[in-house]
Design a protein around this motif. Structure first.
Motif, PDB file in Angstrom:
ATOM      1  N   PRO A  38       0.865  -1.481  -0.046  1.00  0.00           N
ATOM      2  CA  PRO A  38       0.044   0.057  -0.094  1.00  0.00           C
ATOM      3  C   PRO A  38       0.701   1.316  -0.198  1.00  0.00           C
ATOM      4  O   PRO A  38       1.997   1.307   0.647  1.00  0.00           O
ATOM      5  N   GLU A  39       0.223   2.433  -0.515  1.00  0.00           N
ATOM      6  CA  GLU A  39       1.053   3.671  -0.446  1.00  0.00           C
ATOM      7  C   GLU A  39       1.571   3.901   0.907  1.00  0.00           C
ATOM      8  O   GLU A  39       0.838   3.968   1.689  1.00  0.00           O
ATOM      9  N   GLY A  40       2.633   4.500   0.801  1.00  0.00           N
ATOM     10  CA  GLY A  40       3.201   5.165   2.102  1.00  0.00           C
ATOM     11  C   GLY A  40       4.028   3.683   2.884  1.00  0.00           C
ATOM     12  O   GLY A  40       4.738   3.944   3.947  1.00  0.00           O
ATOM     13  N   VAL A  41       3.946   2.526   2.544  1.00  0.00           N
ATOM     14  CA  VAL A  41       4.721   1.353   3.223  1.00  0.00           C
ATOM     15  C   VAL A  41       6.060   1.216   2.220  1.00  0.00           C
ATOM     16  O   VAL A  41       5.869   0.751   1.007  1.00  0.00           O
ATOM     17  N   MET A  42       7.084   1.387   2.950  1.00  0.00           N
ATOM     18  CA  MET A  42       8.388   1.118   2.335  1.00  0.00           C
ATOM     19  C   MET A  42       8.612  -0.421   2.651  1.00  0.00           C
ATOM     20  O   MET A  42       8.331  -1.074   3.466  1.00  0.00           O
ATOM     21  N   VAL A  43       9.598  -0.753   1.530  1.00  0.00           N
ATOM     22  CA  VAL A  43      10.159  -2.268   1.724  1.00  0.00           C
ATOM     23  C   VAL A  43      11.765  -2.092   1.716  1.00  0.00           C
ATOM     24  O   VAL A  43      12.326  -1.222   1.037  1.00  0.00           O
ATOM     25  N   ALA A  44      12.024  -2.920   2.711  1.00  0.00           N
ATOM     26  CA  ALA A  44      13.495  -2.961   3.048  1.00  0.00           C
ATOM     27  C   ALA A  44      13.914  -4.408   2.983  1.00  0.00           C
ATOM     28  O   ALA A  44      13.118  -5.434   2.711  1.00  0.00           O
ATOM     29  N   ALA A  45      15.272  -4.667   2.175  1.00  0.00           N
ATOM     30  CA  ALA A  45      15.821  -5.890   2.170  1.00  0.00           C
ATOM     31  C   ALA A  45      16.399  -6.237   3.608  1.00  0.00           C
ATOM     32  O   ALA A  45      16.392  -5.394   4.518  1.00  0.00           O
ATOM     33  N   GLN A  46      16.464  -7.553   3.880  1.00  0.00           N
ATOM     34  CA  GLN A  46      17.046  -7.840   5.204  1.00  0.00           C
ATOM     35  C   GLN A  46      18.494  -8.058   5.287  1.00  0.00           C
ATOM     36  O   GLN A  46      19.310  -8.253   6.409  1.00  0.00           O
ATOM     37  N   ASN A  47      19.362  -7.656   4.298  1.00  0.00           N
ATOM     38  CA  ASN A  47      20.630  -8.108   4.149  1.00  0.00           C
ATOM     39  C   ASN A  47      21.241  -7.306   2.951  1.00  0.00           C
ATOM     40  O   ASN A  47      20.456  -7.487   2.021  1.00  0.00           O
ATOM     41  N   CYS A  48      22.395  -7.047   2.666  1.00  0.00           N
ATOM     42  CA  CYS A  48      22.790  -6.791   1.343  1.00  0.00           C
ATOM     43  C   CYS A  48      24.479  -6.715   1.635  1.00  0.00           C
ATOM     44  O   CYS A  48      25.052  -6.707   2.757  1.00  0.00           O
ATOM     45  N   TYR A  49      25.329  -7.077   0.765  1.00  0.00           N
ATOM     46  CA  TYR A  49      26.641  -7.223   0.795  1.00  0.00           C
ATOM     47  C   TYR A  49      27.434  -5.741   0.519  1.00  0.00           C
ATOM     48  O   TYR A  49      26.947  -4.693   0.202  1.00  0.00           O
ATOM     49  N   LYS A  50      28.863  -5.478   0.711  1.00  0.00           N
ATOM     50  CA  LYS A  50      29.555  -4.506   0.625  1.00  0.00           C
ATOM     51  C   LYS A  50      30.272  -4.306  -0.574  1.00  0.00           C
ATOM     52  O   LYS A  50      31.398  -3.648  -0.820  1.00  0.00           O
ATOM     53  N   ALA A  51      29.814  -4.946  -1.671  1.00  0.00           N
ATOM     54  CA  ALA A  51      30.260  -4.767  -3.192  1.00  0.00           C
ATOM     55  C   ALA A  51      29.243  -4.811  -4.012  1.00  0.00           C
ATOM     56  O   ALA A  51      28.121  -5.277  -4.112  1.00  0.00           O
TER      57      ALA A  51
END
Length: 249
Positions: A57-70
């Motif tokens: 829904p509008e206004g709800v942001m999505v995040a990943a739970q991890n990512c790498y340094k490259a």
């Protein structure tokens, strides 16, 4: 200053969900209603990021739970900030206690990942917190200050950082720090940031509490002056997440 920090509630789904369950979660988020004065972010398994990004829904942001340094390379199983940006994901959760405890991610690696994510346009929920043994040894502030200091060595601009204080002993255990215990750590952490980074960063940075937050305890926790939101685990998979989002109403 507390009034100028926008309340922010994250839901960390962890390794849970399938398209059917995600559809049910999105349905209760759409039904809401969600407090417009609260920023809402859901941490989604990598496989479903694009699906949720397209259907949230509008206004709800999505995040990943991890990512790498490259940016790219021979890092089997990893994803990069650039890949997240390519599917219109703007947030990532880094340094969660499960990454530290289960996958043995050290302070320096987490700091490197936070810095690289920020440099490449992501906003970061950076997690810190002590184990039960560390708390019982009266090392809570030593641990959270050390974890924060590692990030501070690599990060100069804190504009796009939210800190999540998560006492490891209270994650998924049903145990919760009392509002007074949580406030005590948040206040001490903010004082440490004022001394070691800057008073301006300390005044503006949002510090979430995470650790068995529920609809039953969210209002009292959310009323504490130095608690600026929550990072919610299991309860974010349930309709009560709406009540947690609305803790400040």
């Amino acid at each position: 200053m507390v009034g100028t920090r926008k309340f922010v509630v994250g839901g960390n789904w962890k390794m849970n969900g399938n398209k059917k369950q995600i559809g049910e979660i999105l349905d209760f988020l759409k039904k809401g209603p969600l407090n417009k004065d609260t920023e809402v972010i859901v941490g989604v398994p990598a496989l479903y990021l694009e699906h949720v990004q397209s259907n949230a829904p509008e206004g709800v942001m999505v995040a990943a739970q991890n990512c790498y340094k490259a940016e790219k390379g021979a890092f089997t199983g990893e994803i990069s900030p650039q890949m997240l940006k390519d599917v219109c994901v703007d947030w990532v959760i880094l340094g969660h206690s499960e990454r530290r405890q289960i996958f043995n991610e050290c302070d320096e690696l987490i700091a490197d990942k936070v810095a690289f994510a920020l440099e490449n346009g992501l906003k970061v929920i950076a997690c810190i917190g002590e184990t039960l043994e560390e708390r019982e040894a009266n090392k809570t502030m030593e641990v959270v200050n050390r974890q924060t200091a590692a990030i501070a060595c690599k990060v100069k601009d804190w504009t796009n950082v939210v800190i999540a204080y998560e006492p490891v002993w209270a994650i998924g255990t049903g145990k919760t720090a009392t509002p007074a215990q949580a406030q005590e750590v948040h206040k001490a952490l903010r004082e440490y940031i004022a001394q070691s980074i800057s008073p301006d960063v300390a005044a503006s940075i949002r510090i979430q509490y995470g650790g068995s937050v529920t609809a039953a305890n969210c209002k009292e926790l959310g009323s504490q002056p130095d608690i600026d939101g929550f990072l919610v685990g299991g309860a974010s998979l349930k309709p009560e997440f709406v009540e947690i989002v609305n803790a400040r109403q």
